[in-house]
Write an enzyme that holds these catalytic residues in place. Structure first.
Site, mmCIF file in Angstrom:
data_model
loop_
_atom_site.group_PDB
_atom_site.id
_atom_site.type_symbol
_atom_site.label_atom_id
_atom_site.label_comp_id
_atom_site.label_asym_id
_atom_site.label_seq_id
_atom_site.Cartn_x
_atom_site.Cartn_y
_atom_site.Cartn_z
ATOM 1 N N ASP B 72 -82.105 6.229 28.231
ATOM 2 C CA ASP B 72 -82.710 5.188 27.968
ATOM 3 C C ASP B 72 -81.988 3.949 27.357
ATOM 4 O O ASP B 72 -82.265 2.765 27.144
ATOM 5 C CB ASP B 72 -84.128 4.958 27.478
ATOM 6 C CG ASP B 72 -84.296 5.678 26.059
ATOM 7 O OD1 ASP B 72 -83.216 6.435 25.629
ATOM 8 O OD2 ASP B 72 -85.122 5.318 25.509
ATOM 9 N N GLU B 203 -86.330 -1.719 16.961
ATOM 10 C CA GLU B 203 -87.413 -0.939 17.512
ATOM 11 C C GLU B 203 -88.402 -0.742 17.026
ATOM 12 O O GLU B 203 -88.881 -0.822 15.715
ATOM 13 C CB GLU B 203 -86.619 0.535 17.952
ATOM 14 C CG GLU B 203 -86.453 1.356 16.648
ATOM 15 C CD GLU B 203 -87.113 2.683 16.759
ATOM 16 O OE1 GLU B 203 -87.752 3.036 17.589
ATOM 17 O OE2 GLU B 203 -86.499 3.544 16.235
#
Lengths: 976, 601
Positions: B72, B203
């Site tokens: 990803d 993140e």
């Protein structure tokens, strides 16, 4: 100036020459006199044409020591060259040499201060300036008593504080830190341009100005200087607390690290004073505030700072309990600093959902209910500091955190209870050192806690660990643990038995552990006794195997519990009593004395022993003193009946040592000493002294054997016993000296020729001299003794011929009185027991000849000083070959005070034998007589290079420390 | 004002297909180029048409940076570089460069060979793509071009994961990729220095989670495995082949070693062996313990863990098996699960997140009967455990990183919108910095205040030094007169004379004159004397002269007094000063406007 210098140089030159004859008299050696240092240096430096050469000369010069007398001359020469020199590096070296020189012992450096300060004023190079300040620092730290010099140096430091080079500022701050005083304001402030308005300012505020310096190195130096002030006993003022706290967020790690120390120091000085909390109008205690701030540093970016912070946390014992407990709580992040907004936060939380623990699946789904007590705030001081510290990346931080937990838990039982889970978690760390440390810590705090069943379960899981250290530490821990239920006891026993089957070598340790477990929890053991002993109300159960270690383990547990719970004994079946009697005899240290109803005690002795009680030690002590006093009535070795008295006393003392373990050291020591005296007495009383030499060969042999034995025993006396005072050491040396004198006399009688005698007598005189030097302070106690008489005759002895010397010795020996022994408080005899190998095995250890086989050795040492360097393993082969093996320092473990455990491997090898044979393994204590020498003044100047030659050659040897153990081995011939 | 624009093409308020465009100081950078696990259509890859409708991307992007090898974060890389077209540099760390192609190839095989998709990138494309990769080292500053430089920091998470600092001039951006603030059994913790970037893109997978201490989790895990094995049960641990699997392997391996256990541990083979090889090589990227002990023994050379064979699943006795994939949706882990599910002695431990619809998700939610293909039902009797071993930073970790870096702005990506919202509030409240959370395709703009370097002439500085005190005081700003010349793309500060000379301009005098009216009954000359004494009393330290031509000079300021015949008491005072003396002049004019004090003679 130059003329004056030269004169000085020559003066010294001649002085040194004159001194030599005096010094060299005893050795009677010829030595070429060297020209004085300063002269040589002067010549060298004049020769140097360029700076590089000069630097080389200086470097060479620095490698050699300088005698006290010539220091000043050398300093003058150096300064002379300093003024002339244009090269910075040479000046720098000279400045550093000045500093080194002033450290020479016996040299008073105050005369140099003026010169150095003068040069300081004219110096342009910053580096040299820094070095000169360093020199001043060295001088200043030796002259702390002189107020005027200190004051001057402080002024100099203040003046140079505004220098643009960081090194100079650093050194100035160091000077201030080492010399400054807080209570006195600096006078003459107008001289220092850095301080404005001429207000009276003390050292602390001057230093604290540099907390905001632009150079991080200077900031660090400023904090260090402040800490130095603190170390010197000045009380720092609280005003710098805020500044110090601001430095905690500095960009540089060394600054932060120092700031942590600073904040800590202040928190220890002013724990109770109240500080306001910014962003609210509440106030808290300073120690709590600083605790919060330091805890915060545990999540710092630099591990150096983290270690520092973790260490400091451990010593902040005054912190409030609720702050302390927060450090273990990661989820409950109630910020005590902003109590008033807590409700607002709770509302916010309601809107957003609670934090999840990440431990169960989907528990972070938003919940409708809200727990108002669990207020969450992400960032605030002490919260979870230890949780972070314990899972830090670097094991240094983890160890520091574990240690901090330990010291905090020891002072707060409630905290101990809380940190239990975390410590138990640490048993699973990836690094063994950390695991071991946390087990030790848990043992230390286990007095405060009781383990629950689930906790005990996790603790016991570690018993399967393959590392022996871990298991033994855990056994040690279990010895001190309190448990709450009988299930816990059962669980522990079960796991320990499992441990025993998996690692049979742990036998002793497991038994010992069960002994304590039993004696601590008699009431918990009672209900499980029938099950443990597999008793049945009607049926007789089969008698278990007496040699089964597991069965012994169970018995140890039960017997120890029965000691304070007599109901247990009523449950015993017949064979249990028999086993008890057997174990009481064979494992007396594990099985206690039990009062068994309706049974005759195994012997009258044990009854007597139990009645002996605590009074016994005192009476035994009294007995010891009395017997010594009796011996002390002896004045001369030749008085009648003396021999008998000594013999009886020795016997008494030996028996006493066997009976009373506490006095064993003292009694043994006395007995050995007296035996030495006895031997000496016997040797001297021989009629041999009147006989002609050829007729008394046999007696001679006896006397020389006695001498040898005395010498041996004196080494034992000196090195085997700990707790001796100088006086006892002197007494032992005295006996040795007597023995040596006897040896010399005997040698004179038997040996032909004068040559060997000369060296021997010279040696003896040296020994005598060194005795005098070493025990100068003890000499008054040696009135009327052998040594005193000899020392009186010393001038004559030095001058006379060997044969005359021998005659003098002979008479003095016979006339000298008996020297009385004064007993010190506590004497322990060093001892060792080899647990493994046991020496019982009949199966030889087979290996191919020429190759090696490793033999595991496990031994406990008691009262051995510095075992890492002194204890050796000796292997004796049947053919008389002996090997001495030095175990690695890491092989020594320290389970308790005064006890050392040696677990090591020795490698055996031999050529092929036809049949298995036994070798002997034993432990030795190595000693060197120079070790006891009160470390004579070592040259401070560049130690390690070309020191003065040792006056005495050290005598080295070994003393057997343990009983030898026999090991059966069989080197097989190699198959071709 | 200059600004930094950040546009997520993927991972904006979402997990998966991380791809973030950053334009800073006129440079365009693409951070990560990942794919989305949840889709099989075009939504799988980021929408590169956002950058350009047709043509290659090369001219629009200055560089591409890949933070780590998870698909990803790098799955769309060959697609972008080979099929859309990009020839510029791609930066990644050495381990990422080594492991990334293995994963891409595996991904390609599954998509093309198993699912039979066409129009997908080929093996050759992966190879061509990897040729464009420039490897970087930790803490190495790489100059992409004259102005743009990047630097990698350690991020934990997986082997070779990095955080990157992108710097143009004094503007800087930090992109964290995925990171972990708590060390685990094989990797260390993320670390960054206090670099104070303009924007920190972080993140936020676990934005609302604060995890329990790692040790509790490890202990629970080991205890469960141990207990099951002791009673003779079998343990299945479904894992993805890389990352967590290695951590769990080390954990079990060391535990087995410590406890002298004998039960076998198996690892289902596949790409793991190749990857394990790289784990053995890149020791410098691992944690303290492994780095320190690898000389004696490399921790990745497992003693107790052996490769798994399909037939072993039926062997009697206890065993532990690691098998891929992690969510029990297909493959070997599912097969083993089917075999073992019926026995209550056995256990399955799910070490991570499970997507809805997978068997992993079902059994975690307590489903006891599973429907299999072919209408068969499977009864689940074995124990199901969940252990979070995810290597992302939790909320506290994110806060910790923010504290370490001290950014001026924060931008959240790679997380769910609702959770981000929560974290955003917390961040704004704790650090009082602004926080953004743009959705995909949305642009966040941050204004920056870059410092502009100016060359100052040495003469000017020396002159200032001569005027001022002995040392510049860092705490106090000082004013300095000079002329700023902007010429040839450079800025210089010169003394005015030199600037005039250099530019060939002549000097103009600028004088201010001002009239102040004053009521004073004295004669003109007396008034002037009075003014003179007044000024003398106030302006100490200035040279004040009373000149014979009935003027008063204060430095270079001229003061004259005149009056008209009509109103002899109304004096008009003329003040004249040059531009340089503006400050003093205006002070005097206000002073004189207040009038003269009465008691003056």
């Amino acid at each position: 100036m130059a003329a004056h210098l030269k004169k000085r140089v020559y003066e010294e030159f001649s002085k040194v020459v004159q001194q030599h004859p005096l010094e060299e008299v005893p050795a009677k050696k010829l030595r070429l006199t060297k020209p004085s240092k300063s002269a040589a240096l002067h010549i060298d430096l004049c020769k140097a044409s360029n700076p590089t050469d000069a630097l080389q000369y200086l470097l060479q010069f620095a490698r050699k020591p300088v005698e006290v007398e010539s220091v000043e001359g050398v300093v003058r020469i150096l300064l002379e060259h300093y003024y002339k020199e244009t090269d910075n590096s040479v000046r720098l070296k000279i400045a550093s040499l000045l500093g080194l020189l002033t450290k020479t012992q016996g040299f008073s450096p105050d005369c140099v201060v003026d010169d150095v300060t003068n040069t300081l004023n004219n110096e342009k190079s910053h580096q040299v300036l820094a070095q000169l300040l360093d020199t001043l620092l060295v001088i200043g730290s030796q002259l702390l008593d002189s107020v005027s010099i200190t004051q001057r140096l402080i002024e100099v430091a203040c003046k140079h504080l505004s220098d643009t080079y960081f090194g100079v500022r650093n050194k100035c701050l160091q000077l201030l830190g080492c010399l400054g005083t807080i209570d006195k304001p600096l006078t003459k402030d107008s001289e220092a341009p850095g301080t404005s308005a001429g207000a009276l300012r003390d050292v602390q505020s001057v230093i604290s100005d540099y907390f905001a310096d632009q150079d991080p190195r200077v900031r660090t130096a400023a904090i260090k200087a402040m800490l130095q002030l603190h170390e010197r006993g000045m009380k720092l003022q609280q005003t710098i607390y805020n500044q110090a706290c601001r430095l905690l967020t500095d960009d540089y790690e060394q600054v932060r690290s120092a700031a942590v120390q600073m904040v800590w120091v202040l928190s220890q000085l002013y724990p109770e004073s109240i500080v306001p909390i910014p962003s609210s109008n509440e106030e808290i205690r300073l120690v709590d505030d600083s605790f919060g701030k330091i805890s915060h540093m545990i999540s710092d970016g630099s591990w150096v700072v983290r270690v520092q912070a973790a260490k400091r946390l451990g010593s902040m014992l005054q912190v409030s309990p609720h702050f302390l407990e927060q450090t273990l709580d990661k989820k409950l992040m109630s910020d005590l600093r902003r109590k008033r907004t807590a409700h607002e936060r709770a509302k916010e939380l309601y809107a957003s959902g609670e934090f999840s623990s990440g431990r169960r699946w989907a528990d972070d789904a938003p919940k409708e209910r809200v727990d108002t007590s669990g207020v969450n705030l992400i960032d605030s001081g002490a919260c979870g500091a230890f949780v972070h510290g314990l899972e830090d990346e670097m094991y240094e931080v983890r160890i520091a955190a574990v240690e901090a937990l330990c010291s905090l838990a020891q002072s707060s039982p409630s905290f101990a209870e809380k940190c239990l889970d975390f410590l138990v978690d640490m048993f699973n760390d990836e690094i063994e050192e950390v695991r071991l440390q946390s087990i030790h810590v848990l043992r230390q705090i286990s007095r405060n806690i009781t383990l629950r069943e689930d906790q005990l379960d996790t603790v016991l899981a570690v018993l399967e660990d393959s590392s022996r250290d871990i298991r033994e530490a855990l056994h040690e821990l279990l010895c001190y643990t309190n448990v709450s239920t009988k299930e816990c006891i059962q669980l522990a026993l079960l796991e320990l038995l499992k441990n025993l089957t998996k690692y049979p070598t742990d036998r002793n340790s497991v038994w010992k552990c069960l002994k304590f477990l039993g004696s601590r929890h008699p009431t918990l053991v009672l209900p499980i006794v029938p099950e443990l002993m597999s008793l049945h109300p009607y049926f007789d159960t089969p008698e278990p195997d007496m040699d089964d270690p597991a069965y012994i383990a169970v018995l140890v547990l039960v017997f120890n519990a029965a000691q304070s719970c007599p109901t247990i004994t009523a449950l015993f079946s017949d064979h249990t009593f028999r086993h008890y009697a057997y174990l009481r005899d064979s494992l007396s240290h594990l099985v206690p004395q039990l009062r068994l109803p309706g049974r005759k005690l195994s012997s009258g002795l044990s009854c007597e022993a139990s009645g002996f009680g605590s009074g016994s030690v005192e009476s035994a002590h009294l007995f010891l003193q009395e017997s010594l006093a009796r011996v002390n009535t002896l004045h001369s070795l030749e008085s009648p009946g003396a021999q008998d008295l000594l013999e009886f006393t020795i016997r008494d003392l030996q028996r006493l040592g066997e009976l009373e373990t506490e006095l064993a050291g003292s009694a043994d020591f006395c007995a050995t000493y007296l035996r030495c005296q006895l031997l000496l007495m016997k040797a001297l009383q021989e009629k041999l002294w009147n006989m002609a030499v050829p007729l008394c060969l046999k007696q001679n042999a006896m006397a020389s054997a006695a001498v040898k034995q005395i010498l041996e025993e004196t080494y034992k006396l000196e090195f085997l016993y700990s707790g001796l005072e100088t006086r006892q050491v002197a007494t032992v040396h005295h006996v040795r000296l007597q023995a040596k004198a006897l040896q010399l006399v005997l040698a004179a009688r038997t040996k032909r020729g004068v040559e060997p005698l000369i060296s021997a007598s010279e040696k003896f005189l040296q020994d005598l001299g060194s005795f005098q030097r070493l025990f100068m302070t003890e000499l008054p106690h040696f009135q009327d003794s052998f040594v005193e008489k000899l020392l009186e005759l010393m001038p004559r002895l030095v001058a006379c011929k060997p044969m005359d010397l021998v005659k003098i010795l002979q008479t003095t020996l016979r006339q000298s009185g008996f020297l009385h022994l004064k007993l010190p408080e506590q004497i322990h005899r060093a001892s060792a027991t080899i647990i493994e190998p046991t020496g019982e095995s009949d199966n030889p250890l087979r290996f191919t000849s020429g190759l090696v086989v490793a033999l595991d050795i496990d031994a406990t040492l008691e009262h051995v000083q510095d075992p890492q360097t002194t204890v050796k393993v000796q292997v004796l082969y049947p053919d008389g070959q002996a090997h001495i093996i030095h175990p690695k320092p890491a092989d020594f473990r320290i389970p308790g005070p005064g006890r050392v455990r040696l677990i090591t491997q020795v490698y055996l090898s031999h050529s092929a034998w036809t049949e298995p044979c036994q070798i002997e393994v034993r432990l030795l204590l190595a000693y060197s007589s120079s070790a006891t020498k009160l470390t004579s003044s070592k040259p401070t100047w560049n130690e390690g290079t070309e020191g003065f030659p040792q006056v005495e050659t050290s005598i080295e040897g070994t003393i057997p420390l343990s009983k030898p153990v026999k090991v059966f081995i069989m080197p097989k011939p190699a198959r071709r | 004002m200059p600004d930094i624009k950040v546009t997520p093409l993927g991972a904006g308020q979402d997990v998966g297909r991380s791809c973030i465009l950053v334009s800073v100081g006129g440079k365009n950078i693409m951070l990560d180029c990942g794919m989305h696990m949840g889709y099989n259509d075009d939504r799988r890859f980021p929408d590169f048409s956002y950058i350009t409708q047709n043509g290659r991307l090369t001219e629009f992007l200055d560089c591409v940076i890949i933070s780590h090898f998870h698909l990803d974060h790098c799955g769309a890389l060959p697609y972008m570089s080979e099929m859309v077209g990009y020839d510029g540099p791609i930066y990644m760390t050495h381990p990422t460069k080594a492991i990334c192609p293995i994963l891409l190839e595996d991904f390609r095989k599954i998509t093309v060979d198993r699912k039979g998709e066409t129009n997908f990138f080929t093996s050759q494309m992966i190879k061509d793509c990897m040729k464009k990769v420039v490897p970087i080292n930790l803490h190495q500053t790489v100059q992409v071009d004259d102005e743009l430089e990047i630097k990698a920091y350690y991020a934990g998470h997986v082997l070779g994961a990095a955080m990157v600092q992108i710097k143009v001039g004094s503007e800087s951006v930090i992109y964290t990729g995925d990171y972990n603030m708590t060390p685990d059994r094989h990797l260390g913790a993320a670390w960054i220095d206090k670099c104070r970037p303009d924007i920190l893109i972080t993140e936020s997978t676990y934005a609302t989670t604060i995890r329990d201490s790692k040790r509790c989790r490890e202990r629970d895990f080991l205890k469960k495995v141990h207990e099951t094995v002791e009673r003779g049960g079998k343990v299945l641990i479904p894992v993805f082949a890389l990352g967590r699997a290695q951590e769990l392997c080390i954990l079990l391996e060391t535990f087995w070693e410590r406890m002298n256990h004998k039960a076998p541990i198996y690892f289902s083979t596949g790409l793991t062996e190749k990857a394990n090889h790289y784990y053995k090589l890149f020791i410098t990227w691992t944690n303290q313990k492994i780095r320190k002990t690898f000389v004696q023994r490399n921790m990745f050379e497992f003693k107790h863990i052996k490769p798994f064979d399909r037939s072993y699943a039926d062997n009697p006795g206890p065993m532990v098996v690691f098998a891929a994939p992690g969510m029990l949706h297909a493959g070997q882990s599912l097969q083993i699960f089917k075999k073992w599910a019926g026995n209550e002695k056995n256990m399955v431990i799910m070490p991570g997140y499970c997507v809805q619809g997978t068997i992993g998700h079902k059994i975690l939610n307590g489903q006891k009967k599973l429907e299999m293909e072919g209408r068969a039902t499977l009864e689940v009797k074995l124990q199901v455990e969940y252990m979070s071993f995810s290597a992302h930073a939790d909320a506290k970790g994110i806060m910790q990183l923010i504290r370490m870096a001290e950014p001026r702005n924060i931008l959240l990506v790679h997380g769910e919108a609702k959770k981000m919202e929560f974290l955003k509030d917390k961040i704004e409240q704790e650090f009082s910095v602004s926080c953004f959370m743009p959705a995909n395709g949305e642009t966040a703009t941050v204004e920056t205040n870059p410092s502009v370097p100016v060359d100052i002439s040495l003469n000017l500085l020396k002159r200032e030094m001569a005027l001022g005190g002995p040392l510049p005081d860092p705490k106090k700003p000082r004013t300095l007169h000079g002329t700023l010349i902007m010429k040839d793309n450079s800025l210089r500060l010169l003394s005015p004379e030199k600037a005039l000379k250099e530019l060939g301009l002549s000097e103009h005098q600028l004088r201010f004159t001002c009239h102040v009216q004053l009521q004073d009954p004295h004669s003109d000359a007396d008034t002037l004397t009075r003014i003179y004494t007044h000024l003398k009393s106030i302006l100490k330290g200035y040279t004040i002269q009373h000149l014979p031509d009935s003027t008063v000079m204060v430095e270079s300021i001229v003061v004259k007094v005149s009056s008209t015949a009509e109103e002899p008491n109304l004096k008009i005072i003329l003040l004249s000063w040059s531009y340089q003396d503006e400050e003093l002049g205006s002070f005097m004019s206000t002073l004189l406007k207040k009038g003269l004090p009465v008691g003056l003679c």
